[in-house]
Write a protein that holds these residues in place. Structure first.
Motif, PDB file in Angstrom:
ATOM      1  N   ALA A   1      -1.662  -0.161   5.700  1.00 31.37           N
ATOM      2  CA  ALA A   1      -2.195  -1.356   5.039  1.00 31.37           C
ATOM      3  C   ALA A   1      -1.076  -2.374   4.805  1.00 31.37           C
ATOM      4  O   ALA A   1      -1.279  -3.582   5.007  1.00 31.37           O
ATOM      5  N   ILE A   2       0.090  -1.907   4.396  1.00 26.90           N
ATOM      6  CA  ILE A   2       1.226  -2.813   4.194  1.00 26.90           C
ATOM      7  C   ILE A   2       1.640  -3.433   5.519  1.00 26.90           C
ATOM      8  O   ILE A   2       1.907  -4.646   5.597  1.00 26.90           O
TER       9      ILE A   2
ATOM     10  N   SER B   1      -2.994   9.632   2.112  1.00 25.99           N
ATOM     11  CA  SER B   1      -2.964   8.418   1.299  1.00 25.99           C
ATOM     12  C   SER B   1      -1.720   7.591   1.590  1.00 25.99           C
ATOM     13  O   SER B   1      -1.782   6.360   1.668  1.00 25.99           O
ATOM     14  N   ALA B   2      -0.587   8.259   1.751  1.00 28.41           N
ATOM     15  CA  ALA B   2       0.650   7.547   2.061  1.00 28.41           C
ATOM     16  C   ALA B   2       0.541   6.871   3.419  1.00 28.41           C
ATOM     17  O   ALA B   2       0.975   5.724   3.601  1.00 28.41           O
ATOM     18  N   ARG B   3      -0.050   7.557   4.378  1.00 24.72           N
ATOM     19  CA  ARG B   3      -0.214   6.997   5.723  1.00 24.72           C
ATOM     20  C   ARG B   3      -1.103   5.753   5.683  1.00 24.72           C
ATOM     21  O   ARG B   3      -0.808   4.742   6.317  1.00 24.72           O
ATOM     22  N   ILE B   4      -2.169   5.807   4.911  1.00 21.64           N
ATOM     23  CA  ILE B   4      -3.077   4.667   4.785  1.00 21.64           C
ATOM     24  C   ILE B   4      -2.367   3.497   4.105  1.00 21.64           C
ATOM     25  O   ILE B   4      -2.501   2.347   4.527  1.00 21.64           O
ATOM     26  N   SER B   5      -1.584   3.783   3.068  1.00 25.99           N
ATOM     27  CA  SER B   5      -0.869   2.725   2.360  1.00 25.99           C
ATOM     28  C   SER B   5       0.145   2.043   3.269  1.00 25.99           C
ATOM     29  O   SER B   5       0.261   0.819   3.267  1.00 25.99           O
ATOM     30  N   ILE B   6       0.870   2.831   4.038  1.00 28.14           N
ATOM     31  CA  ILE B   6       1.864   2.261   4.947  1.00 28.14           C
ATOM     32  C   ILE B   6       1.198   1.392   6.006  1.00 28.14           C
ATOM     33  O   ILE B   6       1.664   0.292   6.305  1.00 28.14           O
TER      34      ILE B   6
END
Length: 54
Positions: A34-35, A27-32
């Motif tokens: 996306a940002i 999830s953190a990887r996806i959020s980063i």
């Protein structure tokens, strides 16, 4: 019999904790990412708008 049952429960708890850690990392990887994509697209749009005003 109870030793085997307790061992299975402990193993299942460990597996669940490992899966949770993997999910949080994903999830953190996806959020980063996306940002990062939002920053890149914003930069491109800003540059195009700035160039069109010049």
């Amino acid at each position: 019999m109870t030793d085997t049952g307790n061992a299975n429960k402990a193993r299942n708890r460990e597996i669940a904790q490992n899966e949770e850690a993997k999910q949080v990392a994903g999830s953190a990887r996806i959020s980063i990412s996306a940002i990062a994509m939002a920053v890149i697209v914003g930069g491109i749009l800003f540059t195009l708008g700035w160039l069109s005003l010049r």
